[in-house]
Design a protein around this motif. Structure first.
Motif, mmCIF file in Angstrom:
data_model
loop_
_atom_site.group_PDB
_atom_site.id
_atom_site.type_symbol
_atom_site.label_atom_id
_atom_site.label_comp_id
_atom_site.label_asym_id
_atom_site.label_seq_id
_atom_site.Cartn_x
_atom_site.Cartn_y
_atom_site.Cartn_z
ATOM 1 N N ALA A 71 0.830 -1.201 0.000
ATOM 2 C CA ALA A 71 0.000 0.000 0.000
ATOM 3 C C ALA A 71 0.864 1.251 0.000
ATOM 4 O O ALA A 71 0.560 2.226 -0.695
ATOM 5 C CB ALA A 71 -0.921 -0.008 1.220
ATOM 6 N N ILE A 72 1.932 1.245 0.753
ATOM 7 C CA ILE A 72 2.780 2.435 0.869
ATOM 8 C C ILE A 72 3.682 2.612 -0.345
ATOM 9 O O ILE A 72 3.753 3.696 -0.933
ATOM 10 C CB ILE A 72 3.620 2.355 2.156
ATOM 11 C CG1 ILE A 72 2.707 2.467 3.372
ATOM 12 C CG2 ILE A 72 4.687 3.442 2.183
ATOM 13 C CD1 ILE A 72 3.372 2.114 4.682
ATOM 14 N N THR A 76 4.093 -2.031 -9.515
ATOM 15 C CA THR A 76 4.350 -1.692 -10.911
ATOM 16 C C THR A 76 3.440 -2.552 -11.773
ATOM 17 O O THR A 76 3.400 -3.768 -11.614
ATOM 18 C CB THR A 76 5.819 -1.951 -11.277
ATOM 19 O OG1 THR A 76 6.641 -1.141 -10.446
ATOM 20 C CG2 THR A 76 6.092 -1.617 -12.732
ATOM 21 N N THR A 77 2.703 -1.894 -12.653
ATOM 22 C CA THR A 77 1.791 -2.579 -13.555
ATOM 23 C C THR A 77 2.273 -2.362 -14.980
ATOM 24 O O THR A 77 2.550 -1.230 -15.383
ATOM 25 C CB THR A 77 0.361 -2.019 -13.409
ATOM 26 O OG1 THR A 77 -0.023 -2.101 -12.048
ATOM 27 C CG2 THR A 77 -0.622 -2.792 -14.262
ATOM 28 N N THR A 90 3.480 2.929 -12.114
ATOM 29 C CA THR A 90 3.912 2.620 -10.755
ATOM 30 C C THR A 90 3.175 3.544 -9.808
ATOM 31 O O THR A 90 3.036 4.734 -10.065
ATOM 32 C CB THR A 90 5.425 2.828 -10.601
ATOM 33 O OG1 THR A 90 6.098 2.016 -11.559
ATOM 34 C CG2 THR A 90 5.898 2.456 -9.224
ATOM 35 N N GLY A 91 2.680 2.993 -8.722
ATOM 36 C CA GLY A 91 1.989 3.809 -7.736
ATOM 37 C C GLY A 91 1.404 2.973 -6.634
ATOM 38 O O GLY A 91 1.496 1.746 -6.650
ATOM 39 N N PRO A 92 0.805 3.638 -5.657
ATOM 40 C CA PRO A 92 0.200 2.911 -4.540
ATOM 41 C C PRO A 92 -0.883 1.959 -5.027
ATOM 42 O O PRO A 92 -1.555 2.217 -6.019
ATOM 43 C CB PRO A 92 -0.410 4.017 -3.674
ATOM 44 C CG PRO A 92 0.223 5.269 -4.123
ATOM 45 C CD PRO A 92 0.655 5.064 -5.536
ATOM 46 N N ASP A 93 -1.026 0.873 -4.340
ATOM 47 C CA ASP A 93 -2.052 -0.114 -4.660
ATOM 48 C C ASP A 93 -3.282 0.206 -3.805
ATOM 49 O O ASP A 93 -3.351 -0.169 -2.641
ATOM 50 C CB ASP A 93 -1.521 -1.505 -4.366
ATOM 51 C CG ASP A 93 -2.452 -2.601 -4.839
ATOM 52 O OD1 ASP A 93 -3.660 -2.323 -5.021
ATOM 53 O OD2 ASP A 93 -1.992 -3.730 -5.013
#
Length: 117
Positions: A71-72, A76-77, A90-93
């Motif tokens: 979460a923090i 990467t998708t 790329t970013g928080p989930d």
């Protein structure tokens, strides 16, 4: 015989500590969740039941830590678009953020490692 040899019981407890869910741990040792709970309920399974609780607490603590990290720090998708073009994000989930916020934090003793038999 119910299939729960002492070795399989030890492997189940290790899997429970590593995976954090009874379903996953039972599947990992080739048993059903129901047979695992039946074993825990047996009159002669007092020490196994105590180790079960310790292993489950530890496993849930690890799952909570992993969810918080994801979460923090995010994920990467990679998506493949038409003509072979890749899009990397790329970013928080946010799914994990919401899951962590909905679930209660693990108990304070959850970090205690299960004893090896």
């Amino acid at each position: 015989m119910d299939g729960w040899t002492p070795e399989r019981q030890r492997l189940f407890l290790v899997a429970l500590a590593a995976l954090g869910t009874v379903d996953s741990a039972a599947q990992a040792v080739g048993m059903s969740r129901i047979s695992a709970y039946n074993l825990k309920k047996r009159a002669d399974a007092g020490s196994f039941a105590a180790e079960w609780d310790r292993a489950l607490g530890f496993g849930r603590g690890m799952m909570f830590d992993y969810a918080m990290e994801r979460a923090i720090y995010g994920v990467t998708t990679i998506k493949m678009r038409l003509c072979g073009v890749f899009e990397v994000q790329t970013g928080p989930d946010t799914k994990h953020i919401m899951r962590v916020l909905r679930s209660p934090p693990p108990r304070s003793h959850a970090k205690a490692r299960p004893r090896a038999s």
